[in-house]
Write a protein that holds these residues in place. Structure first.
Motif, mmCIF file in Angstrom:
data_model
loop_
_atom_site.group_PDB
_atom_site.id
_atom_site.type_symbol
_atom_site.label_atom_id
_atom_site.label_comp_id
_atom_site.label_asym_id
_atom_site.label_seq_id
_atom_site.Cartn_x
_atom_site.Cartn_y
_atom_site.Cartn_z
ATOM 1 N N VAL A 11 -46.146 -66.797 -9.732
ATOM 2 C CA VAL A 11 -45.779 -65.413 -10.077
ATOM 3 C C VAL A 11 -44.412 -65.072 -9.487
ATOM 4 O O VAL A 11 -43.555 -64.500 -10.170
ATOM 5 C CB VAL A 11 -46.865 -64.422 -9.603
ATOM 6 C CG1 VAL A 11 -46.381 -62.984 -9.721
ATOM 7 C CG2 VAL A 11 -48.141 -64.612 -10.388
ATOM 8 N N GLU A 12 -44.218 -65.427 -8.240
ATOM 9 C CA GLU A 12 -42.925 -65.164 -7.606
ATOM 10 C C GLU A 12 -41.797 -65.864 -8.383
ATOM 11 O O GLU A 12 -40.751 -65.268 -8.656
ATOM 12 C CB GLU A 12 -42.954 -65.654 -6.163
ATOM 13 C CG GLU A 12 -41.704 -65.332 -5.388
ATOM 14 C CD GLU A 12 -41.797 -65.760 -3.935
ATOM 15 O OE1 GLU A 12 -40.785 -66.241 -3.417
ATOM 16 O OE2 GLU A 12 -42.892 -65.617 -3.339
ATOM 17 N N ALA A 13 -42.023 -67.106 -8.767
ATOM 18 C CA ALA A 13 -41.003 -67.868 -9.500
ATOM 19 C C ALA A 13 -40.728 -67.268 -10.874
ATOM 20 O O ALA A 13 -39.574 -67.228 -11.322
ATOM 21 C CB ALA A 13 -41.439 -69.326 -9.639
ATOM 22 N N ILE A 14 -41.770 -66.798 -11.562
ATOM 23 C CA ILE A 14 -41.605 -66.206 -12.891
ATOM 24 C C ILE A 14 -40.621 -65.041 -12.841
ATOM 25 O O ILE A 14 -39.637 -64.993 -13.583
ATOM 26 C CB ILE A 14 -42.957 -65.720 -13.461
ATOM 27 C CG1 ILE A 14 -43.860 -66.895 -13.800
ATOM 28 C CG2 ILE A 14 -42.749 -64.806 -14.678
ATOM 29 C CD1 ILE A 14 -45.316 -66.499 -14.048
ATOM 30 N N PHE A 15 -40.898 -64.105 -11.937
ATOM 31 C CA PHE A 15 -40.099 -62.883 -11.944
ATOM 32 C C PHE A 15 -38.737 -63.075 -11.289
ATOM 33 O O PHE A 15 -37.782 -62.372 -11.627
ATOM 34 C CB PHE A 15 -40.921 -61.717 -11.390
ATOM 35 C CG PHE A 15 -42.070 -61.427 -12.323
ATOM 36 C CD1 PHE A 15 -41.839 -60.818 -13.545
ATOM 37 C CD2 PHE A 15 -43.356 -61.855 -12.023
ATOM 38 C CE1 PHE A 15 -42.877 -60.610 -14.446
ATOM 39 C CE2 PHE A 15 -44.402 -61.649 -12.920
ATOM 40 C CZ PHE A 15 -44.159 -61.022 -14.128
#
Length: 158
Positions: free
Chosen positions: A74-78
């Protein structure tokens, strides 16, 4: 809401169910080939292949903790979607598909661990419309079983 906000909202819902899994990673899911961990790994992998890797993001995840693996994802996505101009028309369309995938698998994971999914009804309507518009393509892909019959008065989440 825009496509990025919709995706964040869907990911937040998935995160909530991942937290509630409480280590039930071997629980069978409605996706007959996957257990609960397999559902999480699919959502991670779909993001990797379709979004993160093409954007040059290769997050380092722990190998044995699905909850931590999803949190890193999730952190990488955003982070990958933050720079101006990254969300061109093609990626916006792709992000909409990924949002529906996250929403569907939130339901799957919820069923696997025996909890109720509280899906965003607006996102369910968008996902259902997307599925109906692409019904033949989905069928022809071989990735999906036949449609599941629901009661005439069933809500959009069903």
């Amino acid at each position: 809401m825009g496509v990025l906000e919709d995706h964040r909202h869907a990911c937040d819902g998935f995160t909530d169910v991942v937290h509630r899994a409480g280590g039930q990673w071997q629980a069978p899911s409605p996706c007959t080939d996957w257990d609960a961990r397999g559902v999480v790994e699919h959502v991670i992998g779909f993001h990797d292949v379709l979004l993160l890797h093409p954007l040059g993001s290769r997050p380092t995840r722990p190998s044995e903790d699905p909850e931590a693996r999803w949190a890193v994802t999730v952190e990488a996505i955003f982070e990958a979607l933050a720079p101006p101009g990254v969300l061109d028309d093609r990626r916006q369309s792709l992000l909409g598909v990924l949002t529906t995938d996250v929403l569907v698998h939130t339901w799957d994971l919820s069923k696997a661990i025996g909890t109720q999914a509280d899906l965003d009804l607006r996102l369910c309507e968008i996902g259902l419309a997307r599925a109906m518009a692409n019904r033949q393509q989905l069928h022809d892909s071989g990735w999906f079983g036949p449609p599941v019959e629901v009661a005439e008065d069933a809500g959009v989440q069903d």
